[in-house]
Design an enzyme around this catalytic site. Structure first.
Site, PDB file in Angstrom:
ATOM      1  N   CYS A  96       3.878   8.409   0.687  1.00  0.00           N
ATOM      2  CA  CYS A  96       4.229   7.650   1.652  1.00  0.00           C
ATOM      3  C   CYS A  96       4.509   6.149   1.032  1.00  0.00           C
ATOM      4  O   CYS A  96       3.437   5.688   0.764  1.00  0.00           O
ATOM      5  CB  CYS A  96       3.091   7.463   2.881  1.00  0.00           C
ATOM      6  SG  CYS A  96       3.723   6.505   4.284  1.00  0.00           S
TER       7      CYS A  96
ATOM      8  N   GLU B  81       0.897  -1.271   0.099  1.00  0.00           N
ATOM      9  CA  GLU B  81      -0.060  -0.095   0.005  1.00  0.00           C
ATOM     10  C   GLU B  81       0.875   1.276  -0.096  1.00  0.00           C
ATOM     11  O   GLU B  81       1.793   1.247   0.721  1.00  0.00           O
ATOM     12  CB  GLU B  81      -0.868   0.053   1.315  1.00  0.00           C
ATOM     13  CG  GLU B  81      -1.873  -1.428   1.159  1.00  0.00           C
ATOM     14  CD  GLU B  81      -2.882  -1.332   2.165  1.00  0.00           C
ATOM     15  OE1 GLU B  81      -2.828  -0.308   3.210  1.00  0.00           O
ATOM     16  OE2 GLU B  81      -3.631  -2.188   2.445  1.00  0.00           O
TER      17      GLU B  81
ATOM     18  N   CYS C 144      -1.400   6.704   9.458  1.00  0.00           N
ATOM     19  CA  CYS C 144      -0.197   6.451  10.101  1.00  0.00           C
ATOM     20  C   CYS C 144      -0.646   5.026  11.042  1.00  0.00           C
ATOM     21  O   CYS C 144      -1.449   5.041  11.760  1.00  0.00           O
ATOM     22  CB  CYS C 144       0.296   7.368  11.124  1.00  0.00           C
ATOM     23  SG  CYS C 144       1.814   6.930  11.473  1.00  0.00           S
TER      24      CYS C 144
ATOM     25  N   CYS D 139       5.660  -3.402  16.481  1.00  0.00           N
ATOM     26  CA  CYS D 139       5.160  -2.431  17.174  1.00  0.00           C
ATOM     27  C   CYS D 139       3.636  -2.488  17.468  1.00  0.00           C
ATOM     28  O   CYS D 139       2.863  -2.801  16.878  1.00  0.00           O
ATOM     29  CB  CYS D 139       5.400  -1.060  16.407  1.00  0.00           C
ATOM     30  SG  CYS D 139       6.960  -0.601  16.057  1.00  0.00           S
TER      31      CYS D 139
ATOM     32  N   CYS E 284       5.817  -6.234   8.192  1.00  0.00           N
ATOM     33  CA  CYS E 284       7.014  -5.749   9.006  1.00  0.00           C
ATOM     34  C   CYS E 284       7.092  -6.639  10.144  1.00  0.00           C
ATOM     35  O   CYS E 284       6.112  -7.447  10.729  1.00  0.00           O
ATOM     36  CB  CYS E 284       6.485  -4.285   9.643  1.00  0.00           C
ATOM     37  SG  CYS E 284       8.084  -3.420  10.435  1.00  0.00           S
TER      38      CYS E 284
HETATM   39  S1  SF4 Z   1       5.391   1.084  13.030  1.00  0.00           S
HETATM   40 FE1  SF4 Z   1       6.443  -0.363  13.656  1.00  0.00          FE
HETATM   41  S2  SF4 Z   1       5.517  -2.231  13.103  1.00  0.00           S
HETATM   42 FE2  SF4 Z   1       4.550  -0.479  12.191  1.00  0.00          FE
HETATM   43  S3  SF4 Z   1       5.569  -0.645   9.958  1.00  0.00           S
HETATM   44 FE3  SF4 Z   1       6.636   0.928  11.429  1.00  0.00          FE
HETATM   45  S4  SF4 Z   1       8.240  -0.443  12.246  1.00  0.00           S
HETATM   46 FE4  SF4 Z   1       6.932  -1.751  11.256  1.00  0.00          FE
END
Ligand code: SF4
Length: 454
Positions: A195, A181, A426, A206, A202
């Site tokens: 972006c 995306e 975000c 997080c 990932c």
């Molecule tokens: S906020 Fe953390 S989990 Fe999300 S894309 Fe960024 S690094 Fe990866």
């Protein structure tokens, strides 16, 4: 047809992008890419290049290594290791820096000037060529060579969602069927930001981020990253104005894919091509300290660090990378490294989570933590997603937090949420699917706060 390809395409696409994407896939989804290859005819050898096969039909299965602690190579690399022969494969043009493209063009007996003309048509204003038909003014033999040996595109548009504030979320299908995306965010004062994603999924997990629940599927190639920005300009410049900024804040931890990210950033800022200002290309990291140092040494682009907590206790929980590179290591490294950068400020991002990191003690600790680091701080409203356990901090509390920082002399901005009604904001990107990375245990002192927010 040849001469009108560009303008007709643009108009037609905006009118009916989905239909066109289905009709004109430039790269078949079944075409796997091949790992970096030296070109044997060159001395010294060319830098590593990616090539794609126009004929192979094998498909790689989706990775099940999403939760692996070892970041996988791109599935492209893993699958195709050692099976490439030059001549039967196509090179990805957007996977090359200008110097690499020049050498590659010369390896086929063409002059460097042809490489420059090609580069300008791939990345120059109002062209952003996606096919041979859009290469007006290039020598016939050169075009023939390109049609035989080069691939122009790596992405196929799957869908575009438009949020009520004008933010666009573009979904791209990659050649292996995975989906990434990209978000285009129109702002006031003539600034529009794209972006881009740097990975599929990932690995950082997080706790406030939807993408993190996917785990890591694979790294994106430099071509796949660059093409997101090219597509954004090609599709939307006419409609919403010039795309001026690039942020690597989409899916993935960019610095876990540092080779391709630095290469992509180099291509984005090249002055004969896309020509983004290095100050307007920002790579964001969750805090991979060795890669962060390398980035500061090798790239002229801007750096953002996603901070989000003022104690190791909280950061170890909401950003597990902190267990490896804790706050003092991260911030001391920045303090050291930025001494050698001229007029350079790191951007700290701070997603505000109600009751977790938004107390006045946090604001005071944050002031101390960033002492001696040339920086700006963005306070970001948390964007909820399905399964999220956090609540956003209220606007009044964000303003109060901002004022404490500002009174202490920090450069601080409140960043409003953009595109959240289309899951384009975000921390909202991606589609975790049925198998999700498990959330971490909540520290005892925050259990009541989270329970109260349910
Ligand atoms: S906020 Fe953390 S989990 Fe999300 S894309 Fe960024 S690094 Fe990866």
């Amino acid at each position: 047809m040849e001469k009108t390809c560009s303008s007709v395409w643009m108009r037609r696409f905006v009118a009916n992008h989905l239909l066109l994407a289905k009709k004109t896939p430039i790269i078949p989804n079944s075409s796997p890419k091949i790992p970096p290859l030296p070109f044997p005819s060159l001395k010294p050898p060319l830098p590593s290049l990616r090539v794609v096969s126009p004929i192979s039909s094998h498909r790689r299965p989706l990775s099940t290594a999403a939760q692996s602690s070892t970041p996988p190579l791109s599935t492209v690399d893993r699958e195709d290791n050692g099976i490439v022969t030059q001549g039967s494969k196509k090179v990805l043009l957007k996977d090359m820096r200008y110097s690499e493209l020049e050498k590659w063009v010369q390896s086929y007996g063409f002059r460097p000037a042809q490489a420059l003309m090609l580069w300008k048509r791939l990345y120059g204003n109002d062209i952003w060529a996606h096919c041979i038909d859009e290469l007006e003014g290039l020598n016939k033999d050169f075009k023939k060579m390109l049609s035989e040996h080069a691939e122009f595109r790596t992405l196929v548009i799957k869908d575009i969602h438009t949020a009520s504030d004008g933010t666009r979320k573009i979904l791209f299908t990659l050649e292996d069927g995975l989906v990434i995306e990209t978000v285009v965010i129109p702002c006031d004062r003539g600034r529009t930001t794209v972006c881009v994603s740097s990975q599929v999924g990932c690995a950082m997990n997080c706790q406030f981020c939807y993408t993190g629940r996917m785990g890591l599927k694979r790294n994106l190639t430099a071509a796949e990253i660059v093409e997101q920005a090219v597509f954004a300009r090609r599709l939307l410049s006419g409609e919403i104005g010039s795309i001026t900024n690039v942020v690597f804040m989409g899916m993935g931890e960019p610095l876990q894919n540092i080779d391709n990210v630095i290469k992509a950033a180099d291509i984005l800022v090249h002055e004969q091509g896309l020509h983004f200002s290095p100050r307007k290309v920002t790579v964001s990291t969750s805090g991979l300290v060795p890669q962060l140092k390398r980035f500061l040494h090798e790239s002229s682009c801007a750096l953002a660090v996603s901070l989000n907590a003022t104690t190791d206790e909280v950061r170890n929980w909401i950003m597990p990378i902190n267990r490896k590179y804790n706050l003092s290591l991260l911030l001391d490294t920045l303090r050291q490294e930025l001494r050698f950068k001229h007029k350079y400020k790191v951007l700290f991002e701070y997603v505000m989570l109600a009751g977790i990191n938004d107390r006045l003690e946090d604001a005071k600790r944050l002031i101390n933590l960033v002492q001696g680091i040339p920086c700006k701080i963005n306070l970001i409203s948390f964007n909820p997603h399905s399964g999220s356990q956090f609540r956003p901090t209220s606007e009044e509390k964000m303003i109060e937090f901002r004022n404490v920082l500002a009174e202490a002399g920090c450069v601080v901005l409140l960043r409003p949420s953009r595109g959240d009604d289309q899951m384009a904001a975000c921390g909202q990107l991606g589609k975790p699917g049925e198998i999700q990375v498990p959330l971490l245990r909540v520290p005892a002192q925050f259990q009541t706060v989270l329970e109260a927010s349910l």
